[in-house]
Scaffold this motif. Structure first.
Motif, short mmCIF file in Angstrom:
data_model
loop_
_atom_site.label_atom_id
_atom_site.label_comp_id
_atom_site.label_asym_id
_atom_site.label_seq_id
_atom_site.Cartn_x
_atom_site.Cartn_y
_atom_site.Cartn_z
N ILE A 165 0.84 -1.19 0.00
CA ILE A 165 0.00 0.00 0.00
C ILE A 165 0.88 1.25 0.00
N GLU A 166 0.72 2.07 -1.02
CA GLU A 166 1.44 3.33 -1.06
C GLU A 166 0.68 4.38 -0.26
N THR A 167 1.33 4.99 0.70
CA THR A 167 0.68 6.03 1.52
C THR A 167 1.73 6.94 2.12
N GLU A 168 1.45 8.23 2.11
CA GLU A 168 2.34 9.20 2.73
C GLU A 168 2.06 9.30 4.23
N ASP A 169 0.85 8.95 4.64
CA ASP A 169 0.44 9.06 6.04
C ASP A 169 0.31 7.66 6.63
N LYS A 170 1.43 7.08 7.02
CA LYS A 170 1.45 5.69 7.47
C LYS A 170 0.69 5.50 8.78
N LEU A 171 0.80 6.48 9.68
CA LEU A 171 0.14 6.34 10.98
C LEU A 171 -1.38 6.26 10.82
N THR A 172 -1.92 7.11 9.95
CA THR A 172 -3.37 7.07 9.70
C THR A 172 -3.78 5.74 9.09
N LYS A 173 -2.96 5.24 8.16
CA LYS A 173 -3.27 3.97 7.52
C LYS A 173 -3.21 2.82 8.53
N ILE A 174 -2.20 2.83 9.42
CA ILE A 174 -2.14 1.81 10.47
C ILE A 174 -3.39 1.87 11.33
N SER A 175 -3.78 3.09 11.69
CA SER A 175 -4.98 3.28 12.52
C SER A 175 -6.21 2.68 11.85
N GLN A 176 -6.34 2.89 10.54
CA GLN A 176 -7.48 2.34 9.80
C GLN A 176 -7.43 0.81 9.79
N ILE A 177 -6.25 0.27 9.58
CA ILE A 177 -6.10 -1.19 9.52
C ILE A 177 -6.43 -1.82 10.88
N LEU A 178 -5.89 -1.23 11.95
CA LEU A 178 -6.10 -1.80 13.29
C LEU A 178 -7.54 -1.63 13.76
N THR A 179 -8.19 -0.57 13.29
CA THR A 179 -9.61 -0.37 13.65
C THR A 179 -10.48 -1.39 12.93
N LYS A 180 -10.17 -1.61 11.66
CA LYS A 180 -10.95 -2.57 10.88
C LYS A 180 -10.68 -4.01 11.32
N ASN A 181 -9.45 -4.26 11.79
CA ASN A 181 -9.05 -5.60 12.25
C ASN A 181 -8.52 -5.49 13.68
N PRO A 182 -9.41 -5.52 14.67
CA PRO A 182 -9.00 -5.24 16.05
C PRO A 182 -8.32 -6.42 16.76
N GLN A 183 -7.96 -7.45 16.00
CA GLN A 183 -7.31 -8.60 16.61
C GLN A 183 -5.80 -8.34 16.79
N SER A 184 -5.11 -9.35 17.29
CA SER A 184 -3.68 -9.25 17.59
C SER A 184 -2.87 -8.91 16.33
N SER A 185 -1.90 -7.99 16.48
CA SER A 185 -1.12 -7.52 15.32
C SER A 185 0.34 -7.30 15.69
N ILE A 186 1.20 -7.36 14.67
CA ILE A 186 2.62 -7.01 14.80
C ILE A 186 2.90 -5.88 13.82
N VAL A 187 3.63 -4.86 14.29
CA VAL A 187 4.11 -3.80 13.41
C VAL A 187 5.63 -3.84 13.43
N TYR A 188 6.24 -4.13 12.28
CA TYR A 188 7.70 -4.20 12.18
C TYR A 188 8.27 -2.85 11.72
N VAL A 189 9.29 -2.38 12.46
CA VAL A 189 9.97 -1.13 12.10
C VAL A 189 11.47 -1.40 12.01
N ARG A 190 12.22 -0.37 11.56
CA ARG A 190 13.63 -0.59 11.24
C ARG A 190 14.54 -0.61 12.47
N ASN A 191 14.31 0.26 13.45
CA ASN A 191 15.27 0.38 14.55
C ASN A 191 14.58 0.50 15.90
N ARG A 192 15.40 0.50 16.94
CA ARG A 192 14.88 0.47 18.31
C ARG A 192 14.09 1.72 18.65
#
Length: 628
Positions: free
Chosen positions: A209-236
């Motif tokens: 998914i191409e998006t400039e506003d990743k946080l909003t897109k994550i919010s939409q995904i997690l709202t639509k799918n409120p089950q357990s999730s993992i978000v992988y990022v690059r660094n600590r």
């Protein structure tokens, strides 16, 4: 197989094997050399642990990952199965004692790294053991075309000479056709029985998914799918920042990275495992040994290095067989950044030599010395001392680790030295006025009687256990006491432990392994190119692309990945109809419409423009759309 099934039911509490575990175990019990390609979540360890329990004697398990060895041993011990590992910086006497335990102590599993096989005396001791099976985990490491080649794996074939009648079981979770052939050849597998489980996950859909506003897109995904999730990022840092942002948006989230103490990792992991939080934001340090069946979504905010890593990480979703999603959020800038970072962090021979010399100088190891010396190590401090780039230096050290020149183990230890600098009666008075610190300080004073006279190292785990509190709380109290000039405090945080496996030889060492570095860089480049192609290809089904990479060809599109969904783009009339139905209830902005209706942002925007042009809807002062 009746006995194998009984072992599975007794120790693993499962009533049946997963496909094709039963056939693999049957092959091993019949004494055949066996190759098993089981993608992530396929249950590789059961394939050698169950026959290891059925057969008399001890199973030798060769694995490159110290953390995984420790995890496997701990899991077996919890099942009251005797297992032992030759891990860490052990002296010859300590290794000898452990091998004596294997011989006389009725142990069922012996774990070791492939580098141990380079020591002839260990081979001689292994010959004395009643070995019933030799299991080679992460077997792709034997191939120079694999993504994690370790030359020490080439020595495993020698065990065939000493154990000609013992079956070999080679296991891997990811291997291309070329790597599979290499594994069978370089391990010397004879009349080998080959088992492959398809890489296809029918319940898992892949979305770029191409998006400039990743946080909003994550919010939409997690709202639509409120089950357990993992978000992988690059660094600590990104784990903490993203976690805080999600919590601020009302989601329950925690974080996980390699720099945390064991206690912190376990605390955060359990919050997620027990569904007390919906999301765990993590680096790729998270996931090994994690088998949580109800993970609905795995979201990547940055581009993984290769498709093997990507497949393994998204494969942690949907293990319960229900519909699940692997989602990569990206922009064109991300792709350009990933390309630049990849080029910047490729380790050249000259850079490797520079890091090797400096790590020896850092620990004051003279030429011709250093064998089996070990040190606590924090890579940030090392890189800061020599003004080295951290990620590139880490890549260099990891390469030296894979070549067996040194061993770098994540320990995340905290060493604390304390001395009270005010009289004991003043400390007692302070405790009486601050009863919240009484359990911790009372334990420290009772355990370390000379702590007023000299600086003393203290054991945080011991204090935590005796005071029934956490290490984090103890550190916090000590830091407060230090600020109030009640104690002198030295808090030394270490990410890793380094063991030097060879004497220092500088140019001789690096020249000997440089050919492997060239091969590794070529392999890395090819795999990174495949990863970028997977993202940028907008015409071929993502499931097809992924399976093709692993040597599988299918004819039908999956119909549910991001590419397939674009092909059967939703009729604009359907989008318009649903928007109007929503706006009849209340005014909404475009983000709210996208979140509630599940259409893409492009579909929503196009439909809104159509409705605006036809003068059917309008925009109010709150930037919400309403029906005129």
């Amino acid at each position: 197989m009746t006995q194998a099934l009984q072992v599975l039911q007794k120790y693993w509490k499962h009533n049946s094997f997963r496909e094709p575990q039963e056939a693999i175990i049957q092959s091993v019990l019949e004494g055949n050399d066996t190759f098993a390609l089981l993608p992530t979540g396929g249950g590789k360890s059961v394939c050698y642990q169950v026959p290891g329990m059925v057969l008399n004697g001890i199973t030798l398990v060769i694995s490159p990952l110290i953390a995984l060895i420790k995890d496997q041993i701990e899991n077996l011990q919890k099942k009251d199965i005797k297992a032992i590992g030759l891990v860490g910086a052990l002296s010859i006497d300590e290794i000898s004692d452990l091998l004596d335990n294997c011989l006389y102590g009725n142990y069922k599993f012996l774990y070791l790294s492939p580098e141990r096989l380079q020591q002839d005396w260990i081979i001689e001791r292994l010959k004395q053991l009643p070995i019933n099976l030799i299991a080679i985990d992460e077997a792709h490491c034997v191939s120079q075309w694999g993504h994690d080649f370790r030359p020490a794996y080439l020595k495993i074939k020698l065990l065939k000479e000493f154990f000609p009648t013992i079956p070999f079981l080679a296991l891997t979770g990811s291997a291309t056709t070329l790597v599979q052939q290499d594994i069978i050849e370089h391990l010397g597998l004879e009349n080998v029985a080959v088992f492959k489980k398809s890489f296809e996950r029918e319940n898992l859909s892949y979305h770029i998914i191409e998006t400039e506003d990743k946080l909003t897109k994550i919010s939409q995904i997690l709202t639509k799918n409120p089950q357990s999730s993992i978000v992988y990022v690059r660094n600590r840092k990104a784990t903490v920042d993203t976690c805080n942002q999600l919590n601020a948006l009302g989601f329950k989230a925690t974080f996980y990275h390699g720099g945390m103490s064991f206690q912190e990792k376990e605390k955060h992991r359990l919050l997620w495992m027990e569904n007390k939080v919906q999301v765990i934001v993590a680096t790729n340090a998270f996931g090994m040994g994690i088998d949580k069946p109800d993970v609905k979504t795995v979201i990547h905010l940055q581009i993984p290095e290769n498709l093997e890593n990507y497949y393994q990480e998204i494969g942690r979703a949907g293990r319960n067989g229900e519909k699940a999603f692997g989602i990569l959020l990206t922009t064109q800038y991300d792709i350009e950044l990933a390309k630049r970072l990849f080029e910047e962090n490729i380790v050249t021979k000259n850079f490797l030599k520079d890091v090797y010399k400096k790590i020896n100088n850092y620990f004051q190891i003279a030429y011709g010395e250093g064998y089996l010396q070990q040190f606590n190590f924090t890579i940030q401090k090392f890189c800061s001392s020599y003004n080295l780039p951290v990620l590139k230096s880490l890549n260099a050290l990891q390469f030296l680790d894979r070549q067996g020149i040194l061993t770098m183990e994540n320990v995340s230890s905290e060493k604390v030295k304390v001395q009270f600098i005010i009289p004991s009666k003043e400390v007692i008075r302070y405790i009486s006025l601050n009863t919240n610190v009484e359990p911790i300080l009372t334990v420290i004073l009772r355990t370390y009687s000379g702590i007023f006279d000299q600086e003393m190292p203290i054991n945080l785990e011991l204090i935590a256990k005796k005071s029934k509190t956490s290490i984090e709380q103890i550190v916090k109290v000590l830091q407060e006491l230090h600020e109030k000039e009640i104690i002198d405090l030295q808090l030394l945080l270490n990410d890793s432990k380094i063991v030097f496996n060879e004497v220092r030889e500088d140019d001789l060492t690096i020249n000997r392994i440089s050919k492997y570095l060239e091969n590794q860089n070529k392999t890395k480049q090819d795999r990174f190119t495949e990863m970028i192609s997977f993202i940028e290809n907008q015409s071929t089904c993502k499931n097809k692309l992924l399976l093709r990479y692993f040597g599988e060809e299918i004819t039908d599109d999956c119909g549910k990945c991001s590419t397939c969904l674009k092909k059967k783009k939703t009729d604009v009339k359907d989008v318009v109809s649903e928007i109007l139905a929503s706006l009849k209830k209340s005014p909404l902005n475009s983000r709210e419409l996208e979140s509630s209706l599940g259409f893409t942002s492009e579909e929503i925007i196009f439909a809104i423009q159509t409705l605006l042009e036809k003068n059917i809807i309008s925009l109010n002062a709150n930037h919400q759309y309403y029906i005129k």
